[in-house]
Design an enzyme around this catalytic site. Sequence first.
Site, PDB file in Angstrom:
ATOM      1  N   ASN A 184     -11.550   4.637  -7.954  1.00 20.72           N
ATOM      2  CA  ASN A 184     -10.323   4.231  -7.037  1.00 20.72           C
ATOM      3  C   ASN A 184     -10.915   4.283  -5.572  1.00 20.72           C
ATOM      4  OD1 ASN A 184      -7.303   5.145  -5.890  1.00 20.72           O
ATOM      5  ND2 ASN A 184      -8.004   3.131  -5.781  1.00 20.72           N
ATOM      6  N   GLY A 185     -10.881   3.168  -4.655  1.00 20.68           N
ATOM      7  CA  GLY A 185     -11.087   3.493  -3.188  1.00 20.68           C
ATOM      8  C   GLY A 185     -11.907   2.334  -2.689  1.00 20.68           C
ATOM      9  N   HIS A 196      -9.817   9.211  -7.355  1.00 18.61           N
ATOM     10  CA  HIS A 196      -9.739   8.742  -5.822  1.00 18.61           C
ATOM     11  C   HIS A 196     -10.818   9.234  -5.185  1.00 18.61           C
ATOM     12  CE1 HIS A 196      -7.242   7.528  -2.052  1.00 18.61           C
ATOM     13  NE2 HIS A 196      -8.614   6.964  -2.072  1.00 18.61           N
ATOM     14  N   LEU A 215       1.783   2.533  -6.570  1.00 21.28           N
ATOM     15  CA  LEU A 215       2.041   2.643  -5.011  1.00 21.28           C
ATOM     16  C   LEU A 215       3.561   2.996  -4.895  1.00 21.28           C
ATOM     17  CD1 LEU A 215       0.047  -0.772  -4.708  1.00 21.28           C
ATOM     18  CD2 LEU A 215      -0.690   1.331  -4.186  1.00 21.28           C
ATOM     19  N   THR A 216       3.592   4.195  -4.282  1.00 16.61           N
ATOM     20  CA  THR A 216       4.940   4.593  -3.785  1.00 16.61           C
ATOM     21  C   THR A 216       5.598   3.643  -2.878  1.00 16.61           C
ATOM     22  OG1 THR A 216       4.324   6.847  -4.173  1.00 16.61           O
ATOM     23  CG2 THR A 216       6.176   6.396  -2.484  1.00 16.61           C
ATOM     24  N   GLN A 256       4.097   7.268 -13.915  1.00 16.66           N
ATOM     25  CA  GLN A 256       3.543   8.257 -13.403  1.00 16.66           C
ATOM     26  C   GLN A 256       4.592   9.463 -12.905  1.00 16.66           C
ATOM     27  OE1 GLN A 256       1.825   8.514  -9.278  1.00 16.66           O
ATOM     28  NE2 GLN A 256      -0.077   8.549 -10.492  1.00 16.66           N
ATOM     29  N   CYS A 300      -1.569  13.529  -5.343  1.00 16.12           N
ATOM     30  CA  CYS A 300      -0.767  12.995  -4.045  1.00 16.12           C
ATOM     31  C   CYS A 300      -0.790  14.085  -3.015  1.00 16.12           C
ATOM     32  CB  CYS A 300       0.653  13.343  -4.539  1.00 16.12           C
ATOM     33  SG  CYS A 300       2.100  12.783  -3.295  1.00 16.12           S
ATOM     34  N   ALA A 360      -5.472  -0.221  -5.175  1.00 18.66           N
ATOM     35  CA  ALA A 360      -4.481   0.390  -4.669  1.00 18.66           C
ATOM     36  C   ALA A 360      -4.158  -0.450  -3.339  1.00 18.66           C
ATOM     37  CB  ALA A 360      -4.353   1.744  -3.965  1.00 18.66           C
ATOM     38  N   ARG A 361      -4.634  -0.136  -2.076  1.00 19.29           N
ATOM     39  CA  ARG A 361      -4.571  -0.893  -0.655  1.00 19.29           C
ATOM     40  C   ARG A 361      -4.795  -2.409  -0.866  1.00 19.29           C
ATOM     41  NH1 ARG A 361      -6.773   2.333   3.915  1.00 19.29           N
ATOM     42  NH2 ARG A 361      -8.268   2.898   2.043  1.00 19.29           N
TER      43      ARG A 361
END
Length: 633
Positions: free
Chosen positions: A480-481, A448, A295-296, A348, A379, A503-504
């Site tokens: 992912n999602g 994703h 996660l950026t 990554q 990305c 992720a989120r």
Amino acid sequence: MEAVVEETAEKGADVAIKGEAAIKQEFRTTKEKFHERLDSEWQNSKGNEAGENDLVDETSVVEPDPKKLKLEPDDSKSTGKPDGKRLRGQNKSRPHTKPTTYEENRLCLSVIQKNKECIYGSKCHFIHDVAEYMASKPADIGESCYLYDTFGKCGFGLACRFAKAHTTPDFKTMEKADLVKENEGRTVVKNSLNKDLQNRLRKRSVAFKKSAEYLKTLSSSKDETAQQKNGDVCKAETSSDPKEKKQVSAGAEASPGGQPPVKTVGPLTDADVIKLRPCEKKQVDFRDKLYLAPLTTCGNLPFRRVCKRFGVDVTCGEMAMCTNLLQGQQSEWALLKRHESEDLFGVQVEGCFPDTMTRCAELINSYTDVDFVDINSGCPIDLVYKKGGGCGLMTRTRKFEQIVKGMNYVLDVPLTVKIRTGVQEKSNVAHKLIPEMKNWGVSMITLHGRSREQRYTKLADWDYINTCAKLANPVPLFGNGDILSYEDAMKARETGVSGIMIARGALIKPWIFTEIKESRHWDISSTERLDILKDFTNFGLEHWGSDTRGVEKTRTFMLEWLSFMCRYIPVGLLERVPQKINERPPYYMGRNYLESLMASQNVGDWVRISEMLLGPVPKNFNFLPKHKANSYK
């Protein structure tokens, strides 16, 4: 007034069907009442101690002007959007204040490290007089220093914002001998960039021998292709197997003139000259693992440590740009750092050319300790996509293949790839790429379930992920999602995926990994959530420092995290469980003041939470979240 609230609640229940979470009626409230109650309770809780410096100045967190709606060429025509509607997106013009600006007077490093002489002499801009510095230093935040209590000494000495815990009346720094001895020789964080390597990278004096071998095969294959078209090459020279070309080029350079190909300190062995075959590379068992997405901004080392405590299996560093790593940029190398608690860790990288990506992979292979390397080809941001990186790689199959094969050639650890369904919303290409990636030698694929155009809008397409998982077999594919509860995770595991990436969901509730492993909904209390933030604070002070600069850096990253964490709705307040990630929480009052404060979507209230753990913000402090959608008043 109660009738108005009930009427609002009824309307809220209708809205909940259209995108808001269904919260029990007794907890629902209006925006005005919510903030009025929070402000009054905050002031009451501060009491007489609440001076002007302790309260958040709302004028310091004013959001920039919203984006203007784009009009059609004929201004007389309407856009069809209601007046005053704000377009959501990134705060690209948000203020950026360096943590160093929060401290007017800084103590010289030579004094902190107890050196006798400053190398800058009279040209040094920092303070050397301890008494002068202590007179102007901001008040300490707390009575105990986490670094001193954990490691027996604090490397920031008098500059530490908890210095009273380890400072004598005559301004001498104390140490706990037993703890210092216990931690002697312990490497808590790996993969730091040393000055020697940084200088060599800047002078471009680092040798990339394996990369040169691979890139040589690329150029020779181009020459062979050209010769084949002209009919001037024999069958033996037109072999399409890149492995044979690698072996030939390696063998040609192995013993020119009988000299050993590598410098040795003892006898030359097969391990020195023979490259590992794919089956002999380090193997990682990815199956049935819980994977924290890279996660950026928010996926920093302290946050990953928090997630490790809640049971995540695989962690990965934030996306690093290969060109910045090759240039020896300290800020980019910081993204590769690995804590000792991260037992299965990868990094990554992002890039768009075979030469830079291959050299970067060799650099990581030689100078860092990682379990796998991941290529970011998902990305969606313009900065990356427009130069051909990120999602752009999915449309440049030839370059993508050269990058994967080149990185595989130089790496001794598995190579993984993260992709999206495609670039355009209604044009999926992942199912075409995955069979090819299997032949390229990818060890694991993460998909994703959205396209670049979708970003994070609409639901992830798990049916498509299931289709791609079958195509990827036997290569493991992670989905992912939209995973925010153990029920979401169970549904995801019913598909053909080998594991799930979160992720989120981890940003909103990092305890999701515990929920999944224990198959339950955790009605976590606000006090427990504050303890999680306290752990993050301690880890941040250890990672970024306990001086003013480190404290404010920790605060900034905590506020970025709170912009996601405020979306969590306690299980006990929901009419139906579980909460869905695409459902926005309405305004509601929690079961106590702290729970209400943590539910606030106002950036000023996030600052209040940070002040509970890191003390009052500096006078010139300013913060806006990365995305406008995360904070509104």
